[in-house]
Structure formats: C-alpha cells, structure tokens
Design a protein around this motif. Sequence first.
Motif, PDB file in Angstrom:
ATOM      1  N   CYS A 101       0.825  -1.210   0.000  1.00 34.68           N
ATOM      2  CA  CYS A 101       0.000   0.000   0.000  1.00 34.68           C
ATOM      3  C   CYS A 101       0.857   1.256   0.000  1.00 34.68           C
ATOM      4  N   ILE A 102       0.277   2.348  -0.476  1.00 30.58           N
ATOM      5  CA  ILE A 102       0.910   3.655  -0.367  1.00 30.58           C
ATOM      6  C   ILE A 102       0.091   4.515   0.584  1.00 30.58           C
ATOM      7  N   ARG A 103       0.781   5.359   1.333  1.00 32.87           N
ATOM      8  CA  ARG A 103       0.115   6.195   2.331  1.00 32.87           C
ATOM      9  C   ARG A 103      -0.757   7.240   1.656  1.00 32.87           C
ATOM     10  N   SER A 104      -1.822   7.619   2.357  1.00 38.64           N
ATOM     11  CA  SER A 104      -2.739   8.637   1.829  1.00 38.64           C
ATOM     12  C   SER A 104      -2.215  10.049   2.045  1.00 38.64           C
ATOM     13  N   ASP A 105      -1.217  10.216   2.939  1.00 35.17           N
ATOM     14  CA  ASP A 105      -0.741  11.563   3.280  1.00 35.17           C
ATOM     15  C   ASP A 105       0.677  11.814   2.790  1.00 35.17           C
ATOM     16  N   SER A 106       1.080  11.110   1.745  1.00 39.45           N
ATOM     17  CA  SER A 106       2.411  11.297   1.170  1.00 39.45           C
ATOM     18  C   SER A 106       2.296  11.445  -0.337  1.00 39.45           C
ATOM     19  N   ASP A 107       3.141  12.306  -0.905  1.00 41.75           N
ATOM     20  CA  ASP A 107       3.149  12.533  -2.348  1.00 41.75           C
ATOM     21  C   ASP A 107       4.417  12.031  -3.017  1.00 41.75           C
ATOM     22  N   TRP A 108       5.291  11.368  -2.231  1.00 44.34           N
ATOM     23  CA  TRP A 108       6.560  10.917  -2.811  1.00 44.34           C
ATOM     24  C   TRP A 108       6.932   9.595  -2.159  1.00 44.34           C
ATOM     25  N   GLN A 109       6.488   8.494  -2.769  1.00 37.18           N
ATOM     26  CA  GLN A 109       6.666   7.174  -2.188  1.00 37.18           C
ATOM     27  C   GLN A 109       7.372   6.249  -3.170  1.00 37.18           C
ATOM     28  N   VAL A 110       8.308   5.463  -2.643  1.00 34.56           N
ATOM     29  CA  VAL A 110       9.113   4.589  -3.492  1.00 34.56           C
ATOM     30  C   VAL A 110       9.300   3.234  -2.807  1.00 34.56           C
ATOM     31  N   PRO A 111       9.544   2.200  -3.588  1.00 37.44           N
ATOM     32  CA  PRO A 111      10.004   0.943  -2.992  1.00 37.44           C
ATOM     33  C   PRO A 111      11.488   1.048  -2.694  1.00 37.44           C
ATOM     34  N   GLU A 112      11.951   0.315  -1.698  1.00 37.49           N
ATOM     35  CA  GLU A 112      13.386   0.231  -1.436  1.00 37.49           C
ATOM     36  C   GLU A 112      13.778  -1.246  -1.494  1.00 37.49           C
ATOM     37  N   PRO A 113      14.398  -1.666  -2.607  1.00 37.18           N
ATOM     38  CA  PRO A 113      14.782  -3.074  -2.779  1.00 37.18           C
ATOM     39  C   PRO A 113      15.970  -3.403  -1.877  1.00 37.18           C
ATOM     40  N   GLU A 114      15.852  -4.457  -1.074  1.00 37.13           N
ATOM     41  CA  GLU A 114      16.889  -4.752  -0.098  1.00 37.13           C
ATOM     42  C   GLU A 114      17.097  -6.247   0.067  1.00 37.13           C
ATOM     43  N   LEU A 115      18.342  -6.602   0.372  1.00 35.30           N
ATOM     44  CA  LEU A 115      18.653  -7.951   0.803  1.00 35.30           C
ATOM     45  C   LEU A 115      18.220  -8.102   2.253  1.00 35.30           C
ATOM     46  N   VAL A 126      14.412 -11.615  -0.221  1.00 31.02           N
ATOM     47  CA  VAL A 126      14.236 -10.329  -0.888  1.00 31.02           C
ATOM     48  C   VAL A 126      13.260  -9.495  -0.070  1.00 31.02           C
ATOM     49  N   GLY A 127      13.575  -8.224   0.122  1.00 26.80           N
ATOM     50  CA  GLY A 127      12.695  -7.354   0.884  1.00 26.80           C
ATOM     51  C   GLY A 127      12.380  -6.073   0.151  1.00 26.80           C
ATOM     52  N   ASN A 128      11.173  -5.552   0.416  1.00 29.59           N
ATOM     53  CA  ASN A 128      10.752  -4.248  -0.092  1.00 29.59           C
ATOM     54  C   ASN A 128      10.412  -3.372   1.106  1.00 29.59           C
ATOM     55  N   ASP A 129      11.289  -2.414   1.399  1.00 27.24           N
ATOM     56  CA  ASP A 129      11.122  -1.474   2.503  1.00 27.24           C
ATOM     57  C   ASP A 129      10.496  -0.200   1.939  1.00 27.24           C
ATOM     58  N   GLY A 141      13.246 -16.238  13.482  1.00 28.90           N
ATOM     59  CA  GLY A 141      12.569 -15.913  12.234  1.00 28.90           C
ATOM     60  C   GLY A 141      12.472 -14.432  11.950  1.00 28.90           C
ATOM     61  N   THR A 142      13.092 -13.610  12.791  1.00 36.03           N
ATOM     62  CA  THR A 142      13.121 -12.169  12.532  1.00 36.03           C
ATOM     63  C   THR A 142      13.898 -11.893  11.249  1.00 36.03           C
ATOM     64  N   VAL A 143      13.430 -10.924  10.481  1.00 35.37           N
ATOM     65  CA  VAL A 143      14.104 -10.517   9.249  1.00 35.37           C
ATOM     66  C   VAL A 143      14.677  -9.113   9.441  1.00 35.37           C
ATOM     67  N   LEU A 144      15.934  -8.948   9.057  1.00 34.52           N
ATOM     68  CA  LEU A 144      16.577  -7.640   9.068  1.00 34.52           C
ATOM     69  C   LEU A 144      16.889  -7.247   7.629  1.00 34.52           C
ATOM     70  N   LEU A 145      16.253  -6.194   7.152  1.00 40.54           N
ATOM     71  CA  LEU A 145      16.538  -5.650   5.833  1.00 40.54           C
ATOM     72  C   LEU A 145      17.796  -4.793   5.939  1.00 40.54           C
ATOM     73  N   THR A 146      18.689  -4.902   4.960  1.00 34.90           N
ATOM     74  CA  THR A 146      20.040  -4.388   5.139  1.00 34.90           C
ATOM     75  C   THR A 146      20.329  -3.091   4.400  1.00 34.90           C
ATOM     76  N   GLY A 147      19.300  -2.414   3.920  1.00 37.21           N
ATOM     77  CA  GLY A 147      19.499  -1.126   3.277  1.00 37.21           C
ATOM     78  C   GLY A 147      19.390  -1.210   1.770  1.00 37.21           C
ATOM     79  N   THR A 148      19.189  -0.051   1.165  1.00 34.20           N
ATOM     80  CA  THR A 148      18.985  -0.016  -0.288  1.00 34.20           C
ATOM     81  C   THR A 148      20.075   0.780  -0.982  1.00 34.20           C
ATOM     82  N   CYS A 149      20.365   0.368  -2.190  1.00 30.53           N
ATOM     83  CA  CYS A 149      21.288   1.128  -3.037  1.00 30.53           C
ATOM     84  C   CYS A 149      20.624   1.484  -4.366  1.00 30.53           C
TER      85      CYS A 149
END
Length: 298
Positions: free
Chosen positions: A135-149, A164-167, A252-260
């Motif tokens: 989903c995208i927020r209703s109160d934001s005008d600039w939203q992107v996926p962040e592809p992460e390991l 694969v994660g999408n932050d 089973g916790t997942v840690l997303l490691t940042g996007t480039c």
Amino acid sequence: MRIIRYIGDDGAARLAAVTDEEQAFPLRSPDFMALVREADEAGITPLEAVRRQIAGAQPLPGDWRELNLLTPVDAPEVWAAGVTYERSKEARNEESKGAATGDETFYDKVYRAERPEIFFKSTNARTARPGTPVCIRSDSDWQVPEPELGIVLDRGGRILGYTVGNDMSCRDIEGENPLYLPQAKIWRRSCSIGPAIRLAETVPNPYDLTITCRIYRDGQLAVNESANTGQLRRKLDELASFLVRDNVVFDGTVLLTGTCIVPPDRFTLQPGDRIEIDITGIGTLINPVAAADAAIQD
C-alpha cells in the motif's frame, strides 16, 4: 537451495525446497524455523536436513512460482538498516530539509559512524506476501520501494538465510523531519518479503549479489535499476550484532540491510503499479501497488 511456503490444495500452509534447477520438493517440516531446529537437534546443517527429506521424493508439478505463495517465514518482526549504501546517503540528503549541522547532515554522520541506523519496520500482520498488494500512504506525495537484501535470523542473531525485501518509504515525510521516520516507514502493507529464503550455507559470497528493481505502470517499464551488494558499507554480521544487542529478537526475525537503488527524480508510486525486485539466486518478489484505503483480500 531455497525454502518456500505455499498454500496447498487443502488450504493448509506447506513448506517446500527449491533446487537450483527450479524444481520444488515438499518438506515434512511445518515451517522454516522448525526445519532449522530439527537440523540443530540432529547436529546437521539445514541444507543437509533438506537433502535428507527430499531424497527420492517426487517434485511438485508445474512451476513453483505459480503456487499460492506465502512469505517464506512468518517473521514476527521485520527490522531495517538505513544509510548503509552511499547512494542511500545521497538520496536522504537530497530529500531532507533542515537536517544539516554545519557542513554535515545526520545522514553523513550515520554513514560513517560505528553504530548503524537500525529501525523497526513491520510485523507479520503488516507484511505483504508475494503477489499481494503493498500500500501507499494517503498523506504522502513521494513514495518509493526500497529493494533490499533481507537476512533471516534466529534469536541469537545467527544468519540462517537470505530473502528479498521491499522497505516501502515516504521520501517527503522523512525529508521533512528525520523524527518522522516511523511514519515514513511503518503503515499497513508497507513491507513485503519473499518469495524464498536462500539457505545461508549455499551463498558463497553475500557481497556479490545483484539486486534489480523494475516498476511497471500501465504495462510499460517505468523504472529499471540494478546495483550490487558489494557496495554495502557494513558487514551483515555487524548489522545483526547491533540488532540483538540488549534486545529481544525472535526466531525468524528478518533484518533488511538497506537499499542502493533509488528511482530517478521525483518518481512516486501510484495505485496499479507493479513492483518486481530480483536478487541473484533468491528469486523475484512481485507485488502490485494499491491505495492505502483499498480493500485487500489475500
């Protein structure tokens, strides 16, 4: 070797192993962490446990990617690390207002600091599975996926596998004030993981994985960007160690490691877009995009 979960014909969640030949074999273990525990109790690796279970078995018919996939692990919590790539630091500086102290921003400082930025991202209930909408927020005008390991951890911080994660991120909200980070990062269906977990022991070098993000709009390719985990400034074990330090971390916790990967200019997601994130040897995580108030059925 990869591990997936899917909904069987009887409506129950099932576990399967996917080989490099893209054949999926059913597993007896009820879930990923049960598989790991069974391996630990037997004094063998998860890979060996999988090999023993699928020896002589028949593969599932058809393409495993067409199964009704679930997240590969019911991650009780998803955490994320920020500003771990130089491109991410640059993007945060581009979007931020008033974050500078002298010639440096907060993002410049955390990029070089000993302590990484780690923040809470999602719960199992907030996380979208493969093929279902983010989903995208209703109160934001600039939203992107962040592809992460993503790294899959046990309670002690042991790296069990990679996914694969999408932050999902609201760049305008975070850019307005860094203290708005939780609102820029956490909302319903603002995270997705999958489609598989690659067993850690089968990845010879996690710092040589290609991450690709494609975004389709109206059937046309609107964004196509790639990067490599070799650009990651911090080590994965380092990030995991900071997460578990004086913290309660669940199996089973997942840690997303940042996007480039940062979409160009002021590109923003719209309802109806399709996000595809691919990481070498893991698979492609696919999610359509929906408005925040859209009725979502799994």
